[in-house]
Motif scaffolding. Structure first.
Motif, PDB file in Angstrom:
ATOM      1  N   ASP A   1      -1.717  -8.593  -1.988  1.00 17.76           N
ATOM      2  CA  ASP A   1      -0.433  -8.437  -0.662  1.00 17.76           C
ATOM      3  C   ASP A   1       0.626  -7.625  -1.180  1.00 17.76           C
ATOM      4  OD1 ASP A   1      -0.776  -7.323   1.945  1.00 17.76           O
ATOM      5  OD2 ASP A   1      -0.176  -9.469   2.908  1.00 17.76           O
ATOM      6  N   VAL A   2       0.859  -6.754  -0.185  1.00 21.65           N
ATOM      7  CA  VAL A   2       2.476  -6.018  -0.701  1.00 21.65           C
ATOM      8  C   VAL A   2       3.336  -6.386  -0.018  1.00 21.65           C
ATOM      9  CG1 VAL A   2       0.919  -3.598  -0.591  1.00 21.65           C
ATOM     10  CG2 VAL A   2       1.474  -4.101   1.340  1.00 21.65           C
TER      11      VAL A   2
ATOM     12  N   ALA B   1       5.988   0.773  -0.579  1.00 28.49           N
ATOM     13  CA  ALA B   1       5.068   1.834   0.056  1.00 28.49           C
ATOM     14  C   ALA B   1       5.109   2.956  -1.048  1.00 28.49           C
ATOM     15  CB  ALA B   1       6.766   3.640  -0.047  1.00 28.49           C
ATOM     16  N   THR B   2       3.679   3.471  -0.994  1.00 29.50           N
ATOM     17  CA  THR B   2       2.922   3.777  -2.754  1.00 29.50           C
ATOM     18  C   THR B   2       4.260   4.327  -2.873  1.00 29.50           C
ATOM     19  OG1 THR B   2       2.092   6.017  -0.462  1.00 29.50           O
ATOM     20  CG2 THR B   2       0.575   3.712  -1.558  1.00 29.50           C
TER      21      THR B   2
ATOM     22  N   PRO C   1       4.245   9.071  -4.903  1.00 27.44           N
ATOM     23  CA  PRO C   1       3.558  10.037  -4.270  1.00 27.44           C
ATOM     24  C   PRO C   1       2.535  10.415  -5.175  1.00 27.44           C
ATOM     25  CG  PRO C   1       5.677  10.049  -4.215  1.00 27.44           C
ATOM     26  CD  PRO C   1       5.944   9.160  -4.021  1.00 27.44           C
ATOM     27  N   LEU C   2       2.881   9.800  -6.731  1.00 33.83           N
ATOM     28  CA  LEU C   2       1.843  10.908  -8.017  1.00 33.83           C
ATOM     29  C   LEU C   2       0.850   9.068  -8.113  1.00 33.83           C
ATOM     30  CD1 LEU C   2       4.665  12.381  -9.846  1.00 33.83           C
ATOM     31  CD2 LEU C   2       2.915  13.040  -8.463  1.00 33.83           C
ATOM     32  N   TYR C   3       1.298   8.186  -7.399  1.00 31.76           N
ATOM     33  CA  TYR C   3      -0.060   7.536  -7.095  1.00 31.76           C
ATOM     34  C   TYR C   3      -0.102   6.860  -6.659  1.00 31.76           C
ATOM     35  CZ  TYR C   3      -2.208   4.619 -11.654  1.00 31.76           C
ATOM     36  OH  TYR C   3      -3.122   3.767 -12.346  1.00 31.76           O
ATOM     37  N   ASP C   4      -0.814   7.246  -5.664  1.00 32.43           N
ATOM     38  CA  ASP C   4      -0.944   7.004  -4.133  1.00 32.43           C
ATOM     39  C   ASP C   4      -2.105   5.963  -4.090  1.00 32.43           C
ATOM     40  OD1 ASP C   4      -2.834   9.069  -4.061  1.00 32.43           O
ATOM     41  OD2 ASP C   4      -1.905   9.983  -2.612  1.00 32.43           O
ATOM     42  N   ASP C   5      -3.358   6.083  -5.006  1.00 43.80           N
ATOM     43  CA  ASP C   5      -3.791   5.223  -4.603  1.00 43.80           C
ATOM     44  C   ASP C   5      -4.099   4.035  -5.611  1.00 43.80           C
ATOM     45  OD1 ASP C   5      -4.737   6.630  -7.336  1.00 43.80           O
ATOM     46  OD2 ASP C   5      -6.803   7.746  -6.793  1.00 43.80           O
ATOM     47  N   PHE C   6      -3.217   2.997  -6.356  1.00 49.62           N
ATOM     48  CA  PHE C   6      -3.023   2.018  -6.799  1.00 49.62           C
ATOM     49  C   PHE C   6      -3.310   0.546  -6.441  1.00 49.62           C
ATOM     50  CE2 PHE C   6      -1.737  -0.740  -9.903  1.00 49.62           C
ATOM     51  CZ  PHE C   6      -1.997  -0.803 -11.176  1.00 49.62           C
ATOM     52  N   THR C   7      -2.314   0.687  -5.414  1.00 44.17           N
ATOM     53  CA  THR C   7      -2.180  -0.624  -4.776  1.00 44.17           C
ATOM     54  C   THR C   7      -3.367  -0.740  -3.448  1.00 44.17           C
ATOM     55  OG1 THR C   7       0.319  -0.879  -5.654  1.00 44.17           O
ATOM     56  CG2 THR C   7      -0.757  -2.497  -4.062  1.00 44.17           C
ATOM     57  N   THR C   8      -3.415   0.373  -2.759  1.00 50.53           N
ATOM     58  CA  THR C   8      -3.456  -0.339  -1.123  1.00 50.53           C
ATOM     59  C   THR C   8      -5.146  -0.654  -1.340  1.00 50.53           C
ATOM     60  OG1 THR C   8      -3.799   2.812  -1.458  1.00 50.53           O
ATOM     61  CG2 THR C   8      -1.980   1.310   0.020  1.00 50.53           C
ATOM     62  N   PRO C   9      -5.545   0.129  -2.645  1.00 47.96           N
ATOM     63  CA  PRO C   9      -7.613   0.003  -2.298  1.00 47.96           C
ATOM     64  C   PRO C   9      -7.527  -2.104  -2.367  1.00 47.96           C
ATOM     65  CG  PRO C   9      -6.950   1.806  -3.180  1.00 47.96           C
ATOM     66  CD  PRO C   9      -5.550   1.473  -3.318  1.00 47.96           C
ATOM     67  N   THR C  10      -6.757  -2.409  -3.300  1.00 44.50           N
ATOM     68  CA  THR C  10      -7.649  -3.396  -4.419  1.00 44.50           C
ATOM     69  C   THR C  10      -6.674  -4.787  -2.453  1.00 44.50           C
ATOM     70  OG1 THR C  10      -4.926  -3.711  -4.669  1.00 44.50           O
ATOM     71  CG2 THR C  10      -6.419  -2.993  -6.162  1.00 44.50           C
ATOM     72  N   VAL C  11      -5.828  -4.160  -2.315  1.00 43.06           N
ATOM     73  CA  VAL C  11      -5.804  -5.517  -0.382  1.00 43.06           C
ATOM     74  C   VAL C  11      -7.124  -5.686   0.073  1.00 43.06           C
ATOM     75  CG1 VAL C  11      -3.287  -5.677   1.334  1.00 43.06           C
ATOM     76  CG2 VAL C  11      -2.972  -4.382  -0.375  1.00 43.06           C
ATOM     77  N   GLY C  12      -6.621  -6.894   0.100  1.00 38.11           N
ATOM     78  CA  GLY C  12      -7.562  -7.678   1.493  1.00 38.11           C
ATOM     79  C   GLY C  12      -8.200  -8.656   0.785  1.00 38.11           C
TER      80      GLY C  12
ATOM     81  N   ALA D   1      -0.876   9.329   4.172  1.00 42.48           N
ATOM     82  CA  ALA D   1       0.113   8.785   3.921  1.00 42.48           C
ATOM     83  C   ALA D   1      -0.245   6.782   4.770  1.00 42.48           C
ATOM     84  CB  ALA D   1       1.551   8.929   5.363  1.00 42.48           C
ATOM     85  N   LYS D   2       0.164   5.930   3.610  1.00 40.34           N
ATOM     86  CA  LYS D   2       0.177   4.744   4.378  1.00 40.34           C
ATOM     87  C   LYS D   2       0.824   4.313   5.715  1.00 40.34           C
ATOM     88  CE  LYS D   2      -2.628   4.243   0.833  1.00 40.34           C
ATOM     89  NZ  LYS D   2      -2.579   5.866   0.223  1.00 40.34           N
ATOM     90  N   ARG D   3      -0.071   3.982   6.796  1.00 42.29           N
ATOM     91  CA  ARG D   3       1.198   3.354   7.864  1.00 42.29           C
ATOM     92  C   ARG D   3       0.475   1.292   8.648  1.00 42.29           C
ATOM     93  NH1 ARG D   3       3.564   2.065  10.934  1.00 42.29           N
ATOM     94  NH2 ARG D   3       2.921   3.368  12.764  1.00 42.29           N
ATOM     95  N   GLU D   4       1.684   0.972   8.563  1.00 42.56           N
ATOM     96  CA  GLU D   4       1.361  -0.913   8.407  1.00 42.56           C
ATOM     97  C   GLU D   4       2.134  -1.110   9.429  1.00 42.56           C
ATOM     98  OE1 GLU D   4       2.363  -4.034   5.115  1.00 42.56           O
ATOM     99  OE2 GLU D   4       3.851  -4.411   6.487  1.00 42.56           O
ATOM    100  N   LEU D   5       1.512  -1.826  10.833  1.00 44.87           N
ATOM    101  CA  LEU D   5       1.679  -2.504  12.086  1.00 44.87           C
ATOM    102  C   LEU D   5       1.683  -3.900  12.630  1.00 44.87           C
ATOM    103  CD1 LEU D   5       2.611   0.144  14.438  1.00 44.87           C
ATOM    104  CD2 LEU D   5       0.579  -0.628  15.738  1.00 44.87           C
ATOM    105  N   SER D   6       2.854  -4.568  13.402  1.00 45.30           N
ATOM    106  CA  SER D   6       3.212  -5.596  13.453  1.00 45.30           C
ATOM    107  C   SER D   6       2.894  -5.617  14.946  1.00 45.30           C
ATOM    108  CB  SER D   6       3.954  -6.407  12.675  1.00 45.30           C
ATOM    109  OG  SER D   6       4.907  -5.874  12.966  1.00 45.30           O
TER     110      SER D   6
END
Length: 410
Positions: free
Chosen positions: A174-175, A180-181, A183-194, A351-356
């Motif tokens: 989890d993050v 924040a991602t 800009p030059l490597y924006d697909d590294f972390t978010t695909p692994t969250v979950g 852009a990655k978004r997060e909301l609570s």
């Protein structure tokens, strides 16, 4: 943001599990016993049909281990390099053998062990840099391979709390707050969250620079091999995982953006819609605090949330499919939940978004909120859904039924 947690007491294995210890699991038929494996792990065993760790080689003169450059006679006192599935299955096997409740550590439990080495690869918030002598087999400071599991002992009496091999962890990746991602490597972390990726922690002999730091943490699919081994702990504490993945379905993401983001000009449509609806109730003498409202075609349900936030006693939402409002109900309206998605911009940019719930101000709603699937708005169960003071039909096509006025009368 700095956080402090109370970690319940647990017992930890003194060493990482060695090749010799894991060989006992292999010899006992561990790969053939489904009861030791998770459902996902057993599916992997059934597909790949392993009988030992991937880099073990059987030769005429005995077992060998494939290292980076050579195959060497099995170093029985080195840590066993296995995937997450194998590590978790070993823990279940050993639990059955010993009568103890053994499992992989969670992240905070690993951090408690790591605290027993108060230095880091460089000066950090956790302590000073360790200087010329690395306190573990890390940063290529000692060898270009693993080493025996008893070489580096912390003040706590536990060996290899960092380095030698990465350590499998029971916590999904989890993050942290403020993530924040790049800009030059924006697909590294978010695909692994979950829930599909579990953490490895602690670094290996190959981990250099920030990869060898105390805070280094990565998420991999549980069948991957990543120079990783494991230790086990004894604890009755249940493993809890609450990581919310980043939704990437374009249609859903566009809906989340429309419902929850503030437009660059003007007001958010759904907030304004709810405010206008409450004002309309007041204009006809209906007190919102006793009113019942239904939005047909609610999508992710922002207007429903806003109605409840503004005091409407019962705020219901109905849509033909559940996925959009289910994400809101499960990820926004649960304690500590997060709704995450991708805002698609121009070309390949996003852009990655997060909301609570706190971000929306709906953590303490005045009214009751419920969502329902309604495959056909022209055939609503009028006995179940009735006595509404307000029905919102803002989504295009909602009143495209054969008898829209009859629908509203019902």
């Amino acid at each position: 943001r700095e956080q402090h947690r109370q970690v319940p007491t647990f017992n930890a294995s003194e060493y990482l599990v060695s090749n010799k210890e894991f060989y006992d699991f292999v010899q006992d038929g561990g790969y053939a016993e489904q009861r030791f494996w998770s459902e996902e792990g057993w599916n992997w065993v059934s597909d790949m049909k392993p009988s030992s760790p991937r880099f073990w080689r059987q030769k005429e003169d005995g077992l060998h281990l494939r290292t980076l450059c050579h195959e060497v006679p099995m170093p029985w006192d080195w840590p066993a390099e296995v995937c997450h599935h194998e590590a978790a299955a070993y823990c279940k096997w050993l639990s059955e053998k010993t009568g103890k409740t053994l499992r992989l550590p969670m992240e905070d439990e690993f951090m408690r062990l790591r605290d027993s080495v108060p230095t880091d690869i460089q000066d950090s918030a956790h302590g000073p840099g360790w200087g010329a002598e690395a306190p573990g087999n890390v940063n290529l400071a000692h060898w270009a391979s693993p080493c025996p599991v008893d070489k580096f002992r912390s003040d706590l009496g536990v060996c290899d709390v960092l380095g030698n091999v990465w350590q499998h962890n029971a916590t999904h990746i989890d993050v942290l707050d403020g993530f924040a991602t790049h800009p030059l490597y924006d697909d590294f972390t978010t695909p692994t969250v979950g829930e599909m990726h579990s953490r490895i922690m602690g670094g290996s002999y190959l981990s250099t620079g920030n990869v060898g730091s105390r805070d280094s943490r990565y998420g991999f699919r549980r069948h991957f091999y990543q120079h990783a081994g494991f230790r086990y702990i004894e604890s009755e504490r249940p493993v809890v995982n609450t990581a919310s993945p980043y939704e990437s379905d374009r249609q859903l993401c566009d809906a989340f953006r429309f419902h929850f983001d503030e437009p660059p000009m003007g007001a958010n449509f759904h907030k304004a819609l709810a405010a206008a609806a409450v004002e309309g109730l007041f204009s006809i003498g209906v007190d919102a605090r006793s009113a019942r409202a239904m939005e047909l075609g609610c999508g992710p349900g922002r207007a429903v949330l806003e109605l409840a936030k503004q005091g409407v006693a019962v705020a219901h939402g109905g849509d033909r499919t559940v996925k959009a409002f289910q994400c809101t109900a499960q990820r926004v309206l649960t304690e500590g939940g997060r709704l995450r998605w991708v805002n698609y911009l121009e070309g390949e940019h996003d852009a990655k978004r997060e909301l609570s719930a706190e971000d929306l101000g709906v953590q303490r709603l005045a009214g009751e909120v419920q969502f329902f699937q309604m495959p056909d708005f022209s055939a609503i169960d009028a006995q179940k859904f009735s006595d509404y003071d307000l029905v919102l039909c803002a989504q295009p096509g909602v009143l495209g039924a054969r008898d829209p006025l009859g629908l509203l009368r019902n």
